[in-house]
Design an enzyme around this catalytic site. Structure first.
Site, PDB file in Angstrom:
ATOM      1  N   HIS A 150      11.027   1.123 -19.000  1.00 38.56           N
ATOM      2  CA  HIS A 150      10.194   1.464 -17.789  1.00 38.56           C
ATOM      3  C   HIS A 150      10.905   2.518 -16.721  1.00 38.56           C
ATOM      4  O   HIS A 150      12.342   2.516 -16.920  1.00 38.56           O
ATOM      5  CB  HIS A 150      10.137   0.081 -16.629  1.00 38.56           C
ATOM      6  CG  HIS A 150       9.075  -0.927 -17.453  1.00 38.56           C
ATOM      7  ND1 HIS A 150       8.791  -1.484 -18.157  1.00 38.56           N
ATOM      8  CD2 HIS A 150       7.681  -1.056 -16.242  1.00 38.56           C
ATOM      9  CE1 HIS A 150       7.677  -2.249 -18.397  1.00 38.56           C
ATOM     10  NE2 HIS A 150       6.751  -1.432 -17.356  1.00 38.56           N
ATOM     11  N   ALA A 196       0.746  -1.614  -0.204  1.00 32.89           N
ATOM     12  CA  ALA A 196      -0.460   0.334  -0.126  1.00 32.89           C
ATOM     13  C   ALA A 196       0.911   1.229   0.309  1.00 32.89           C
ATOM     14  O   ALA A 196       0.396   2.352  -0.324  1.00 32.89           O
ATOM     15  CB  ALA A 196      -1.038  -0.082   1.276  1.00 32.89           C
ATOM     16  N   ASN A 238      -0.122  -6.368 -16.533  1.00 36.06           N
ATOM     17  CA  ASN A 238      -0.339  -4.983 -17.183  1.00 36.06           C
ATOM     18  C   ASN A 238      -2.145  -4.985 -17.578  1.00 36.06           C
ATOM     19  O   ASN A 238      -3.074  -6.284 -17.704  1.00 36.06           O
ATOM     20  CB  ASN A 238       0.185  -5.184 -18.448  1.00 36.06           C
ATOM     21  CG  ASN A 238       0.424  -3.483 -18.761  1.00 36.06           C
ATOM     22  OD1 ASN A 238      -0.797  -2.713 -18.110  1.00 36.06           O
ATOM     23  ND2 ASN A 238       1.224  -3.032 -19.626  1.00 36.06           N
ATOM     24  N   PHE A 239      -2.284  -4.118 -16.296  1.00 38.10           N
ATOM     25  CA  PHE A 239      -3.822  -3.836 -16.186  1.00 38.10           C
ATOM     26  C   PHE A 239      -4.701  -3.091 -16.979  1.00 38.10           C
ATOM     27  O   PHE A 239      -5.789  -2.489 -17.322  1.00 38.10           O
ATOM     28  CB  PHE A 239      -4.347  -3.542 -14.578  1.00 38.10           C
ATOM     29  CG  PHE A 239      -4.171  -4.756 -14.035  1.00 38.10           C
ATOM     30  CD1 PHE A 239      -5.547  -5.712 -13.048  1.00 38.10           C
ATOM     31  CD2 PHE A 239      -3.113  -5.264 -13.507  1.00 38.10           C
ATOM     32  CE1 PHE A 239      -5.514  -6.473 -12.979  1.00 38.10           C
ATOM     33  CE2 PHE A 239      -2.930  -6.468 -12.272  1.00 38.10           C
ATOM     34  CZ  PHE A 239      -4.008  -7.525 -12.140  1.00 38.10           C
ATOM     35  N   LYS A 281      11.919  -0.054 -11.758  1.00 38.02           N
ATOM     36  CA  LYS A 281      11.050  -1.791 -12.070  1.00 38.02           C
ATOM     37  C   LYS A 281      12.642  -2.522 -10.981  1.00 38.02           C
ATOM     38  O   LYS A 281      13.685  -2.668 -11.963  1.00 38.02           O
ATOM     39  CB  LYS A 281      10.983  -1.125 -13.173  1.00 38.02           C
ATOM     40  CG  LYS A 281      10.312  -2.720 -13.463  1.00 38.02           C
ATOM     41  CD  LYS A 281      10.114  -2.748 -14.860  1.00 38.02           C
ATOM     42  CE  LYS A 281       8.534  -4.456 -15.189  1.00 38.02           C
ATOM     43  NZ  LYS A 281       7.887  -4.542 -13.927  1.00 38.02           N
ATOM     44  N   ASP A 334       1.555  -3.243   4.432  1.00 38.45           N
ATOM     45  CA  ASP A 334       3.306  -2.619   3.978  1.00 38.45           C
ATOM     46  C   ASP A 334       4.132  -2.636   5.537  1.00 38.45           C
ATOM     47  O   ASP A 334       3.801  -1.678   6.204  1.00 38.45           O
ATOM     48  CB  ASP A 334       3.002  -1.311   3.371  1.00 38.45           C
ATOM     49  CG  ASP A 334       4.402  -1.445   2.268  1.00 38.45           C
ATOM     50  OD1 ASP A 334       5.407  -1.454   2.962  1.00 38.45           O
ATOM     51  OD2 ASP A 334       3.853  -1.109   1.458  1.00 38.45           O
ATOM     52  N   GLY A 376       3.391   1.788  -1.674  1.00 32.54           N
ATOM     53  CA  GLY A 376       4.149   2.094  -2.953  1.00 32.54           C
ATOM     54  C   GLY A 376       3.864   2.914  -3.895  1.00 32.54           C
ATOM     55  O   GLY A 376       2.544   2.844  -4.040  1.00 32.54           O
ATOM     56  N   ARG A 377       4.357   3.061  -5.337  1.00 24.08           N
ATOM     57  CA  ARG A 377       3.921   3.496  -5.969  1.00 24.08           C
ATOM     58  C   ARG A 377       2.538   3.061  -6.399  1.00 24.08           C
ATOM     59  O   ARG A 377       1.664   3.862  -6.333  1.00 24.08           O
ATOM     60  CB  ARG A 377       4.592   3.539  -7.673  1.00 24.08           C
ATOM     61  CG  ARG A 377       6.015   4.266  -7.653  1.00 24.08           C
ATOM     62  CD  ARG A 377       7.060   4.407  -8.288  1.00 24.08           C
ATOM     63  NE  ARG A 377       7.653   3.304  -8.507  1.00 24.08           N
ATOM     64  CZ  ARG A 377       8.654   2.841  -7.659  1.00 24.08           C
ATOM     65  NH1 ARG A 377       9.516   3.772  -6.968  1.00 24.08           N
ATOM     66  NH2 ARG A 377       9.675   1.836  -7.895  1.00 24.08           N
ATOM     67  N   MET A 378       2.804   2.042  -7.186  1.00 22.10           N
ATOM     68  CA  MET A 378       1.296   1.629  -7.601  1.00 22.10           C
ATOM     69  C   MET A 378       0.492   0.494  -5.867  1.00 22.10           C
ATOM     70  O   MET A 378      -1.053   0.897  -7.053  1.00 22.10           O
ATOM     71  CB  MET A 378       1.453  -0.405  -8.463  1.00 22.10           C
ATOM     72  CG  MET A 378       1.612  -0.368  -9.281  1.00 22.10           C
ATOM     73  SD  MET A 378       0.916   1.162 -10.708  1.00 22.10           S
ATOM     74  CE  MET A 378       0.041   0.017 -11.132  1.00 22.10           C
TER      75      MET A 378
END
Ligand SMILES: NC(=O)c1ccc[n+]([C@@H]2O[C@H](COP(=O)([O-])OP(=O)(O)OC[C@H]3O[C@@H](n4cnc5c(N)ncnc54)[C@H](O)[C@@H]3O)[C@@H](O)[C@H]2O)c1
Length: 220
Positions: free
Chosen positions: A132, A10, A104-105, A136, A35, A12-14
């Protein structure tokens, strides 16, 4: 009643983007943010969650999935860089809840993969260049590996890591006196959120676990 959603990774970036998206959806309730950076473990948020969304790190994703499924909680995995067969084994051991995983969403990326697979049947050769951000952890990207797997022939992948990039990919196909480039560009992590929320809403009813790829939710 709202579907209760907890997020692993939670901080993190995403993860932050997913928390905001869940918070903003009327039919979903954000019930937990796990997290290590927040001092909150996954076990702490499982109780009271119907679905966990995992955007963590490659060496944690399968263990996290096992923890969720063993507790009867569905899991939507966006983390890349782990072995899918390891997840399959965990799912076989825990049939009581479902896992959904997508490299990939973003809808545009799913379409890119579909068009690339089709084009590879008609052109002589192809290569993939994926771009990226430099933090990453895995290379090549899960999206690039999945694209290559869907295409015909041996498709080399080149990985570029640069500041200023979120997640882009070019699929370049060559044939007599011509090339075709299929390019997907993301400008912000919100590009992934409609796909993540679709998976959250659908994961409980999936006939197969794990189900792999957003295309499976969009086109069956
Ligand atoms: N599927 C997609 O559409 C998509 C899109 C973008 C990124 N990704 C993938 O998502 C993952 C996360 O990317 P990011 O840029 O947000 O990374 P990030 O490094 O910003 O965030 C990862 C977070 O996970 C936390 N974490 C580590 N171990 C954990 C655990 N056991 N439980 C809970 N949290 C834990 C870390 O502390 C960190 O805050 C990567 O694997 C990336 O490739 C997938």
């Amino acid at each position: 009643m709202s579907l209760r959603v907890a997020v692993a990774g939670a901080a993190g970036r995403m993860g932050q983007a997913v928390c905001a998206a869940v918070d903003g959806a009327e039919d979903l309730a954000l019930t937990g943010r796990a997290d290590p950076a927040l001092g909150v473990g996954l076990e702490d948020v499982l109780d009271g969650a119907d679905v966990v969304v995992d955007f963590t790190v490659p060496d944690q994703a399968v263990g996290n999935a096992r923890t969720c499924l063993a507790a009867g909680t569905h899991v939507v995995i966006g983390t890349t860089g782990f072995e899918l067969d390891d997840l399959r084994a965990v799912c076989d051991d825990h049939p009581g809840a479902n896992a959904f995983v997508a490299p990939n969403f973003a809808i545009g990326a799913v379409l890119m993969m579909r068009f690339a697979a089709e084009a590879s049947r008609h052109m002589e050769a192809a290569e993939i260049v994926e771009y990226h951000h430099p933090r990453k952890l895995d290379a090549p990207s899960g999206t690039a590996k999945r694209t290559a797997a869907l295409m015909e022939g041996d498709v080399p992948i080149h990985s570029v890591r640069l500041p200023g990039v979120v997640a882009d990919q070019d699929v370049i196909l060559g044939d007599v006196a011509q090339t075709l480039t299929i390019r997907h560009v993301t400008t912000d992590r919100t590009s992934f959120m409609p796909g993540v929320l679709l998976a959250v809403r659908r994961v409980a009813a999936l006939p197969e676990s794990p189900t792999v790829g957003l295309d499976r939710l969009l086109w069956g």
